[in-house]
Design an enzyme around this catalytic site. Structure first.
Site, PDB file in Angstrom:
ATOM      1  N   TYR A 132     -65.338  52.495 -42.774  1.00 14.39           N
ATOM      2  CA  TYR A 132     -65.729  52.861 -44.141  1.00 14.39           C
ATOM      3  C   TYR A 132     -65.099  51.925 -45.164  1.00 14.39           C
ATOM      4  O   TYR A 132     -65.068  52.230 -46.348  1.00 14.39           O
ATOM      5  CB  TYR A 132     -65.327  54.313 -44.448  1.00 14.39           C
ATOM      6  CG  TYR A 132     -66.183  55.311 -43.708  1.00 14.39           C
ATOM      7  CD1 TYR A 132     -66.118  55.400 -42.319  1.00 14.39           C
ATOM      8  CD2 TYR A 132     -67.056  56.157 -44.379  1.00 14.39           C
ATOM      9  CE1 TYR A 132     -66.892  56.299 -41.623  1.00 14.39           C
ATOM     10  CE2 TYR A 132     -67.841  57.064 -43.688  1.00 14.39           C
ATOM     11  CZ  TYR A 132     -67.749  57.127 -42.312  1.00 14.39           C
ATOM     12  OH  TYR A 132     -68.539  58.025 -41.621  1.00 14.39           O
ATOM     13  N   LYS A 178     -60.725  54.659 -29.234  1.00 12.48           N
ATOM     14  CA  LYS A 178     -61.520  53.978 -28.210  1.00 12.48           C
ATOM     15  C   LYS A 178     -60.775  52.699 -27.859  1.00 12.48           C
ATOM     16  O   LYS A 178     -61.315  51.585 -27.896  1.00 12.48           O
ATOM     17  CB  LYS A 178     -62.934  53.710 -28.776  1.00 12.48           C
ATOM     18  CG  LYS A 178     -63.926  53.205 -27.761  1.00 12.48           C
ATOM     19  CD  LYS A 178     -64.333  54.220 -26.718  1.00 12.48           C
ATOM     20  CE  LYS A 178     -65.282  53.618 -25.697  1.00 12.48           C
ATOM     21  NZ  LYS A 178     -65.461  54.466 -24.502  1.00 12.48           N
ATOM     22  N   ASP A 211     -65.467  59.217 -26.674  1.00 13.64           N
ATOM     23  CA  ASP A 211     -66.609  59.742 -25.903  1.00 13.64           C
ATOM     24  C   ASP A 211     -66.208  60.992 -25.124  1.00 13.64           C
ATOM     25  O   ASP A 211     -66.928  61.994 -25.105  1.00 13.64           O
ATOM     26  CB  ASP A 211     -67.224  58.659 -24.997  1.00 13.64           C
ATOM     27  CG  ASP A 211     -66.199  57.738 -24.360  1.00 13.64           C
ATOM     28  OD1 ASP A 211     -64.995  57.862 -24.692  1.00 13.64           O
ATOM     29  OD2 ASP A 211     -66.577  56.901 -23.523  1.00 13.64           O
ATOM     30  N   ASP A 235     -65.409  61.579 -38.684  1.00 11.68           N
ATOM     31  CA  ASP A 235     -66.607  62.074 -39.366  1.00 11.68           C
ATOM     32  C   ASP A 235     -67.540  62.721 -38.346  1.00 11.68           C
ATOM     33  O   ASP A 235     -68.036  63.836 -38.536  1.00 11.68           O
ATOM     34  CB  ASP A 235     -67.297  60.888 -40.066  1.00 11.68           C
ATOM     35  CG  ASP A 235     -68.294  61.346 -41.111  1.00 11.68           C
ATOM     36  OD1 ASP A 235     -68.349  62.558 -41.382  1.00 11.68           O
ATOM     37  OD2 ASP A 235     -69.029  60.493 -41.644  1.00 11.68           O
ATOM     38  N   ASP A 239     -68.316  66.990 -37.749  1.00  8.82           N
ATOM     39  CA  ASP A 239     -69.648  67.607 -37.843  1.00  8.82           C
ATOM     40  C   ASP A 239     -69.984  68.327 -36.544  1.00  8.82           C
ATOM     41  O   ASP A 239     -70.538  69.421 -36.546  1.00  8.82           O
ATOM     42  CB  ASP A 239     -70.727  66.553 -38.139  1.00  8.82           C
ATOM     43  CG  ASP A 239     -70.991  66.425 -39.637  1.00  8.82           C
ATOM     44  OD1 ASP A 239     -70.027  66.616 -40.416  1.00  8.82           O
ATOM     45  OD2 ASP A 239     -72.134  66.129 -40.039  1.00  8.82           O
TER      46      ASP A 239
END
Ligand code: NAD
Length: 342
Positions: A132, A178, A211, A235, A239
């Site tokens: 971002y 990751k 993942d 983010d 959600d």
């Protein structure tokens, strides 16, 4: 004399004005019910609807007003997607006020269908950098590059926030990255977490790749307490978490810095429901509960939460996302009524 808190209110776009107005009414009810503080609401313009008039989604007058307040209650805003458009208001404000920790509590609510009945965790997302950062370029037609900036300083800061939060809860923290692929950037993030972990020996830590984390969140959501991760992963995870616990209409978020807090629903402006008095205002009302906590008005925060849990637990007033037929204003009236009776 009653304590006074200056609160900036940005109603936003789409369903924003409806859910924010519903929330301001609940805040007025809790102010009357607790009685020893006063909220001074300062309304500002921001969002997609401002662009035509002001040429920006965040006018300078609004920024000046925000700077004089203790906290901000922010409605959802429509994000322009054209490459030349101004960046999202949330992203600008997070950077401007250094709101480095995005805090999203996820819990099972009474009588709301969730994957498990006993979910109670918080996603802490680094809020100022990562993908971002806004550093995105088209190198040549059809070839784009986005920079994912991860610094040790920002990683340490958000790690410290997350460990402190875990220390006040069930003393367990999962950190998500990751690092097997993004070896340098997530290597920095991972090392920062491990360094801060040494200061908190009684907090159990668990390391997960993003993942695997998205999968484990479905498989064993009840096992998590605090999850800390980088910006985009956070983010997406939050959600997912909102859906695991029932509805996006219930999920609240806080953007916390050292000197300012901005509180908002996790959901967006849901343009297709604009003006229909149909959506659930609870996400924004729960964000207001977090805001009262942040302002030190713990009793007010607790009363709002208790009223929300009471209305949901009764199972009578339910908006469409919860399988009911009640409106936004009927839901906020029910919560207001409970707040007044507490
Ligand atoms: P959205 O969250 O606005 O809506 C997705 C769906 O979730 C809706 O169609 C609706 O079915 C459901 N939903 C959302 N809020 C609800 C509520 N309060 N009650 C009941 N159901 C609800 O996501 P989107 O459609 O992807 O995004 C719309 C706009 O909002 C986009 O411009 C996006 O960039 C923006 N957005 C803003 C914020 C923010 O301001 N913080 C956050 C997310 C998305």
């Amino acid at each position: 004399m009653a304590r006074t808190h200056d609160i900036a209110v940005l109603k936003g776009d789409g369903i924003g004005p409806e859910v924010v107005e519903a929330t301001v009414q609940v805040l007025e009810a809790v102010q009357a019910s607790v009685g020893d503080f006063r909220l001074n609401f300062l309304f500002g313009e921001a969002g997609y609807h401002c662009i035509a008039e002001y040429g920006t989604n965040l006018p300078a007058e609004t920024v000046a007003m925000l700077k004089g307040t203790a906290a901000c209650l922010k409605g959802p805003m429509t994000t322009p997607e054209e490459p030349s458009a101004p960046v999202s208001v949330a992203v600008t404000l997070r950077r401007m006020f250094n709101l480095y920790a995005n805090v999203r509590p996820c819990r099972s609510f009474p009588r709301v269908e969730a994957l498990k009945p006993n979910i109670d965790f918080v996603v802490v997302r680094e809020n100022t950098e990562g993908l971002y950062s806004g550093a995105e370029f088209e190198l040549s037609p059809g070839v784009g590059v986005a920079l994912r900036i991860i610094t040790r300083e920002a990683s340490l800061r958000v790690a410290e926030f997350a460990f402190k939060l875990a220390a006040s809860r069930r003393k367990s923290l999962a950190y998500v990255h990751k690092g097997n692929i993004l070896r340098i950037t997530d290597g920095i993030f991972k090392e920062a977490i491990k360094d801060v972990a040494r200061k908190y020996p009684d907090i159990a830590t668990e390391e997960l790749h993003i993942d695997a984390a998205t999968m484990q969140l479905i498989k064993r959501p009840e096992s998590f307490d605090v999850i800390v991760t980088t910006n985009l992963f956070g983010d997406i995870l939050s959600d997912e978490a909102a859906q695991v616990t029932g509805s996006l209409g219930l999920a609240a978020g806080a953007n916390m810095g050292d000197t300012y807090g901005m509180f908002e629903p996790v959901h967006g402006s849901a343009p297709k429901y604009t003006g229909m008095n149909r959506v659930n205002p609870i996400a924004t009302i729960m964000a207001a509960s977090m805001m009262m906590d942040y302002l030190g008005e713990k009793e007010a925060g607790a009363r709002i939460e208790k009223a929300v849990l009471g209305v949901l637990g009764e199972g009578k007033v339910r908006t469409a996302d919860l399988g009911g037929t009640f409106t936004t204003s009927q839901m906020s009236d029910a919560i207001k009524d409970r707040v007044s009776r507490l």
